[in-house]
Design an enzyme around this catalytic site. Structure first.
Site, PDB file in Angstrom:
ATOM      1  N   PHE A 123       0.881  -1.167   0.000  1.00 50.63           N
ATOM      2  CA  PHE A 123       0.000   0.000   0.000  1.00 50.63           C
ATOM      3  C   PHE A 123       0.923   1.222   0.000  1.00 50.63           C
ATOM      4  CE2 PHE A 123      -2.726   3.180   1.966  1.00 50.63           C
ATOM      5  CZ  PHE A 123      -3.973   2.904   1.447  1.00 50.63           C
ATOM      6  N   TYR A 217     -10.877   1.064  10.955  1.00 48.36           N
ATOM      7  CA  TYR A 217     -12.097   1.538  10.280  1.00 48.36           C
ATOM      8  C   TYR A 217     -12.496   0.641   9.124  1.00 48.36           C
ATOM      9  CZ  TYR A 217      -8.386   3.789   7.500  1.00 48.36           C
ATOM     10  OH  TYR A 217      -7.252   4.028   6.772  1.00 48.36           O
ATOM     11  N   LYS A 218     -11.711  -0.429   8.856  1.00 48.23           N
ATOM     12  CA  LYS A 218     -12.082  -1.350   7.776  1.00 48.23           C
ATOM     13  C   LYS A 218     -12.898  -2.488   8.397  1.00 48.23           C
ATOM     14  CE  LYS A 218      -8.289   0.304   4.966  1.00 48.23           C
ATOM     15  NZ  LYS A 218      -6.889   0.186   4.570  1.00 48.23           N
TER      16      LYS A 218
END
Ligand code: PLP
Length: 396
Positions: A123, A217-218
């Site tokens: 990422f 938050y995923k």
């Protein structure tokens, strides 16, 4: 396929967990980017604002447990990561935590180890931070495909930063094997768990992982910008030397002394004043995990992604998409990635028809499967809708 989906839903042990979320008729397959809102959050936040902030004000730092929330919530998260208590702390973003742990790992590894290995398909934020961490510490950064890290690690390797699941393809990397190989080379491991925490068993302690970070938050449904977490293996705590030694990581923050003395616990990975509202929203969001085994989540995740791949193969016009998601379960995270010409426009048309995934450049459609709330019926609907959108005579 619809009948099969109904049977699979009827037999699903996690069927009732969906009621713990605020959802509607949309097929929401973007929980790998922003998890849905747990029902436990709005009331809790209203209470935190009205009572803890509104009435108790400054007393809440101690009386409402705000000051120790990062460690308390870390310990709540720990079982999902396979970590014993005292090794996980919540706070800051994944990006900031990557920096802290990467530089901290290089400092632990010692001067003779002058290279940092980086997952070549990482990422982007991990890569940007690794480049800066390498520059600041005078180490050489070497990007290597994740599968080759075990072979490439050697006596000069300080640490390797690896994404547990590839955010683009959904490929699950070999955490046990890679961690063991790094250890055999005398190097440290730093895993980015953004796409695995809450989606599959991670077992950090069992596999001897040194350091890990991840966002909440995923698949952990903590809300937009929810604080991330850091895992520091207990063995490294006494020597962990943070490059961001803020006062909240100090042994006695309110002694206000001029010299920095790190806290004895995982608290030493903290920096400044915690983001209390987001953190307490996360704590409330973690209630959806009560009574849920991560192994059950993994089994359903694999069943959902298998079923989606099968539906796509059956329904979508031949040649319109190509799956990048590994067929073998051992190599698969909790998302399906399909290469598709014009992916961005295709996703816009899916969203307009009530199927929400996302796309990643240049040509990848991503569908995240969140076993706590995604049903098999929705999985068929997503594939049917994709087939409609990609039909040769579909109106564009
Ligand atoms: C989502 C994600 C991040 C996000 O980092 P933030 O600091 O929260 O913006 C980092 N790494 C990976 C692998 C991700 O999937």
């Amino acid at each position: 396929m619809r009948a099969r989906a109904a049977e699979l839903d009827a037999a699903d042990p996690l069927r009732s967990a969906r009621d713990r979320f605020v959802l509607d008729d949309t097929v929401y397959l973007d929980g790998n980017s922003l998890g849905a809102l747990p029902r436990s959050v709005p009331g809790r936040i209203a209470d935190v604002v009205a009572e803890e902030w509104g009435r108790r004000r400054i007393r809440s730092w101690t009386e409402s447990g705000w000051d120790t929330a990062p460690e308390r919530i870390g310990d709540r998260l720990a079982p999902l990561l396979g970590a014993a208590p005292g090794q996980v702390v919540v706070g800051d973003s994944t990006s900031v935590n990557l920096f802290k742990l990467l530089v901290g790992a290089v400092r632990l590894a010692g001067d003779e180890r002058d290279e940092i290995l980086l997952d070549a398909d990482t990422f982007p934020t991990d890569g940007y931070l690794a480049e800066s961490a390498a520059r600041l510490t005078g180490r050489r950064l070497r990007a290597v495909p994740a599968a080759l890290i075990p072979a490439e690690a050697g006596p000069r390797t300080a640490v390797a930063l690896v994404n547990h699941v590839d955010y683009r393809t959904g490929e699950l990397r070999d955490l046990p094997g890679t961690t063991a190989a790094l250890r055999a080379a005398g190097a440290l491991s730093l895993w980015d768990l953004c796409h695995s925490a809450g989606a599959l068993p991670v077992e950090l302690d069992r596999h001897g992982v040194d350091f890990a970070v991840g966002c909440t938050y995923k698949y952990l449904n903590g809300g937009p910008g929810a604080p991330a977490f850091c895992y520091l293996a207990a063995a490294h705590l006494p020597r962990f030397d943070s490059p961001l030694p803020g006062w909240w990581g100090h042994r006695e923050p309110f002694a206000m002394t001029g010299d920095y003395a790190p806290h004895a616990t995982v608290r030493r990975a903290r920096v400044g004043t915690p983001d209390v509202l987001s953190m307490l929203a996360l704590e409330a969001a973690l209630e959806v995990w009560d009574g849920v085994e991560i192994g059950t989540v993994r089994a359903k995740s694999l069943a959902l992604t298998d079923f989606f791949l099968e539906c796509v193969a059956t329904l979508v016009p031949a040649g319109a998409v190509e799956s990048l998601t590994p067929v073998e379960h051992a190599g698969r995270g909790s998302q399906v990635a399909l290469r598709c010409a014009g992916a961005e426009g295709v996703m816009d048309r899916l969203v307009a028809r009530g199927v929400v995934g996302d796309h990643r450049p240049p040509d990848v459609l991503r569908f995240g499967f969140t076993p706590l709330y995604t049903s098999f019926a929705e999985t068929v609907r997503a594939a049917v809708t994709l087939a409609e959108v990609l039909a040769p005579d579909a109106d564009r």
